[in-house]
Design an enzyme around this catalytic site. Structure first.
Site, PDB file in Angstrom:
ATOM      1  N   GLU A 103      54.038 -22.575 -12.240  1.00 17.06           N
ATOM      2  CA  GLU A 103      54.659 -21.254 -12.398  1.00 17.06           C
ATOM      3  C   GLU A 103      53.838 -20.287 -13.222  1.00 17.06           C
ATOM      4  O   GLU A 103      53.674 -19.137 -12.849  1.00 17.06           O
ATOM      5  CB  GLU A 103      56.044 -21.374 -13.071  1.00 17.06           C
ATOM      6  CG  GLU A 103      57.168 -21.718 -12.146  1.00 17.06           C
ATOM      7  CD  GLU A 103      57.192 -23.188 -11.839  1.00 17.06           C
ATOM      8  OE1 GLU A 103      56.401 -23.911 -12.458  1.00 17.06           O
ATOM      9  OE2 GLU A 103      57.991 -23.612 -11.001  1.00 17.06           O
ATOM     10  N   HIS A 137      69.357 -26.157 -14.556  1.00 17.04           N
ATOM     11  CA  HIS A 137      69.376 -25.336 -13.349  1.00 17.04           C
ATOM     12  C   HIS A 137      70.454 -24.273 -13.427  1.00 17.04           C
ATOM     13  O   HIS A 137      70.745 -23.623 -12.440  1.00 17.04           O
ATOM     14  CB  HIS A 137      69.626 -26.195 -12.110  1.00 17.04           C
ATOM     15  CG  HIS A 137      68.415 -26.928 -11.646  1.00 17.04           C
ATOM     16  ND1 HIS A 137      67.987 -28.086 -12.218  1.00 17.04           N
ATOM     17  CD2 HIS A 137      67.524 -26.649 -10.661  1.00 17.04           C
ATOM     18  CE1 HIS A 137      66.888 -28.510 -11.609  1.00 17.04           C
ATOM     19  NE2 HIS A 137      66.583 -27.653 -10.663  1.00 17.04           N
TER      20      HIS A 137
END
Lengths: 408, 339
Positions: free
Chosen positions: A144, A213
């Site tokens: 990322e 998440h």
């Protein structure tokens, strides 16, 4: 574009229509197909069935519907076109916006994990790689920080990348690039380089996805100077904000919500964008201003039905622009109602609500009849257990109680 | 190289005289790497550097005046005084920074290389062969962003050269104490690209290697990792007392001063005379003096510059309570930035 709630009569009609369609059996058997639009009404009722992987228990499914219902006026009426518009789901609206912008400007490209061949983990980029090629819809390795930085470098040298975080939480790994380079480079280069990048992805509390998440990063990115943040909540504003973000010369972070991807709505056929800095009036009212964004908009509207039945007239504003705040729309509302309730999914500490309270107090203190109330998520890592997860976020009942308290 | 050395020496002087502040990282001793590589580039090629970027900027063509002004924090600096020593940028010369955190420039360089490939393959600019050079040090080679970008660059055959300026020290951390396998060039083949080691104190050797690597990138054959063995004669920054490094080591590399070496080579091979070289020295001194004068006389930024350049599109400051965009208010730049 404003969504106008037709008033008390419509609210009654709406609640009865809801009870007609609360068919959990039907819901479970066709998990991916949204319910049809109620014909004959002067507004469209939009339903969501939450995540694609559903909890099979019927009773809980019923709750799923009630937690995510939305009401919106026929947006085709709000636009001046005579075209009928077309229905689609929120993730398709995002895809449509992205596709249109990619057709319009060849410099627009997408980067992220599984955006190409897989079509995106939430199908927002479905079909785009086939259409535009593997370089324009780039499947990146799992890095990322580096691919966000790569997007920034590409933006500096002339491209207009859209970087997808598979889950917004993953962007924590890219914080270095987002904070230092994305936000600051235009400034430290003395204005020489622009970073017209869009960073987007799903966030928020889903259905028992676990703590990591289920993160809400709005508050983390809030302080970074040089970026804009917007949160979409309906297919209409999802497409509009996506397009506006891509066209903007500023770096924009577009927050989507995991549970809103299957919302259905009829949107205009013609090209439109939603202003990045403006808030959306969802329901005008007189008694209290409720400021919200993203999924909490639906909890607020759910609570609004109850409140209307109890005789309250809440004004609901979806602030949409998390940074900067649209102080004009918000201010006008505060000047009218004199009471403010903020309902957000962010954590309490240092969240969007906290900043909003500060901004309103600074600018509109004289217009307030009561202290601003803010309902946020609990300052806990989101628990896995369903019962605990439910009380982590704000529920409609709490909103009703808060308004009653505020309006005493 | 002479310009780089003279400039950096002047920076030290100016720093101690209170004309520039903060963290200033000087490049003395490493000039061969910058010159060896960057002088082979075209203007449209890009360079990404770290905080030790003054000489990279000068090599790429940024005028000494602009760099010195930037260091003095004046509006005539290349970044209007907003970047400073560690953030040199130039759109005109394609210098993409100037980064303070090590490693964070490498993905940006990878992005610039990606744009080059994109221009060729998507925008169909068939003759686009722009190359990007990413300069960074030995300390950075233990950082995740380095490895992530080696992977992506090799995967997509991006036109980039990763240039490691291995000066053996990351502030006070010896490369040998920080790295399990100190031979950095070996890490290239692990990712599928050639890894080359070169004597970074010899500008001609660097240039040979650079030609190969840049040529590879231009032809679309992919990235190269080049490790240049070099040394910084001064401390990490002007605030570093530089007590840890062994004087013997410093003496060893001082004897391999790239400028002295090249001067010797030129004279021995009759490519230039002593007089020629003295003339160059003199000319450079004038350039540097002129840069200092220019910077001294340049204006400091006024307060109204504070809010400029935060956003490319100042609508990003939002809509104020009166319904107008804040940036439309003429008094905006005299206020404070808040949303």
């Amino acid at each position: 574009m404003a969504a106008i709630f037709q008033g008390v009569g419509a609210a009654a009609a709406l609640s009865s229509s809801l009870s007609n369609s609360f068919d959990s059996k039907k819901f479970v058997s066709s998990p991916c197909r949204p319910f049809s639009v109620r014909k004959g009404a002067s507004f469209a009722v939009v339903r969501s069935d939450g995540r694609v992987n559903l909890n099979p228990k019927g009773r809980r499914a019923q709750q799923l519907i009630s937690n995510a219902v939305a009401t919106k006026s026929d947006s085709a009426a709000a636009s001046s076109s005579s075209k009928p518009g077309h229905e689609l789901l929120l993730f398709e609206a995002l895809q449509e916006g992205l596709e249109e912008e990619m057709e319009r400007d060849i410099r627009v490209c997408v980067m992220g994990e599984d955006v190409g061949h897989y079509g995106g983990s939430y199908k927002v980029t479905k079909g785009l790689a086939k259409k535009f090629g593997d370089l324009r819809v780039l499947d990146t390795p799992i890095a990322e920080n580096s691919f966000t930085g790569m997007g920034i470098g590409a933006a500096m040298t002339g491209l207009r990348p859209v970087v997808e975080g598979m889950n917004m939480g993953f962007l924590l790994l890219a914080f270095n690039q987002i904070s230092n380079n994305c936000g600051m480079l235009h400034y430290t280069s003395g204005g020489q380089f622009t970073i017209p990048i869009v960073i987007r992805g799903p966030g928020g509390v889903g259905r028992q996805l676990g703590a990591e998440h289920s993160q809400r990063l709005e508050s983390y990115f809030q302080s970074i100077p040089g970026i804009q943040m917007v949160a979409c909540s309906t297919p209409y504003n999802a497409k509009g904000l996506m397009k506006a973000a891509i066209r903007s010369e500023n770096p924009v972070i577009l927050f989507e919500h995991v549970l809103l991807y299957n919302l259905k709505e009829r949107i205009p056929d013609e090209d439109y964008i939603c202003n990045l800095e403006e808030a959306e009036m969802v329901r005008p009212g007189e008694h209290v201003t409720i400021l919200t964004y993203s999924r909490m908009r639906y909890h607020v509207m759910q609570a609004a039905k109850t409140l209307v039945n109890k005789g309250y007239d809440p004004e609901v504003i979806d602030i949409r622009s998390l940074k900067p705040f649209d102080l004009y729309t918000i201010g006008n509302s505060v000047k009218k109602t004199h009471r403010v309730l903020i309902v957000e999914e962010c954590m309490r500490t240092g969240g969007i609500g906290a900043s909003l309270i500060a901004a309103i107090t600074e600018n509109f203190n004289d217009y307030l009849d009561a202290p601003i109330m803010c309902l946020s998520s609990q300052d806990v890592p989101t628990p896995y257990a369903g019962t605990l997860e439910e009380v982590t976020v704000v529920q409609p009942a709490q909103i009703v109680t808060a308004v009653e308290q505020l309006c005493q | 190289m002479i310009l780089g050395r003279a400039f950096e020496d002047m920076c030290a002087q100016m720093y101690y005289r209170g004309k520039m502040f903060g963290f200033v990282h000087l490049y003395n001793g490493q000039e061969a790497v910058s010159t060896g590589f960057i002088k082979l580039l075209k203007q449209q090629d890009s360079v990404v550097s770290t905080y030790r970027d003054h000489v990279h900027a000068l090599s790429k063509g940024v005028p000494a005046r602009a760099v010195m002004s930037e260091l003095f924090g004046k509006t005539t600096g290349c970044c209007r005084g907003q970047g400073g020593s560690m953030h040199m940028f130039s759109r005109e010369h394609n210098l993409l920074g100037g980064f303070a955190f090590i490693g964070e420039g490498i993905p940006v360089a990878t992005g610039a290389a990606f744009t080059s490939k994109y221009k060729r393959e998507v925008l169909k600019e068939a003759d686009c062969d722009h190359v990007t050079l990413a300069f960074f040090g030995d300390g950075t080679c233990n950082n995740g962003q380095f490895f992530e970008c080696l992977n992506m660059a090799a995967l997509w055959k991006l036109p980039i050269v990763f240039v490691v300026e291995n000066n053996l020290w990351a502030i006070g951390m010896s490369h040998l104490r920080a790295t399990s396998d100190p031979q950095i060039y070996k890490k290239g083949p692990a990712f599928g690209m050639p890894g080359i080691h070169v004597d970074g104190m010899d500008v001609l050797k660097v240039r040979e290697v650079a030609k190969d690597a840049i040529g590879r990138a231009r032809r679309g054959e992919g990235p190269t990792l080049v490790e240049c063995e070099t040394y910084r004669f001064r401390g990490h920054s002007l605030a570093d007392p530089d007590e840890l490094r062994d004087p013997a080591e410093k003496a060893h590399y001082a004897a391999r001063d790239p400028i002295t070496a090249l001067k010797k080579y030129l004279i021995e091979n009759s490519l230039a005379s002593e007089a020629d070289l003295k003339a160059i020295d003199k000319k450079i001194d004038e350039v540097v003096e002129d840069a200092v004068e220019f910077a001294d006389e340049s204006p400091v930024p006024s307060q109204s510059q504070l809010l400029e350049n935060v956003f490319a599109d100042p609508k990003g400051f939002g809509i104020g309570p009166d319904g107008r965009y804040r940036c439309e208010d003429p008094k905006f730049t005299e206020g404070t930035a808040h949303v």
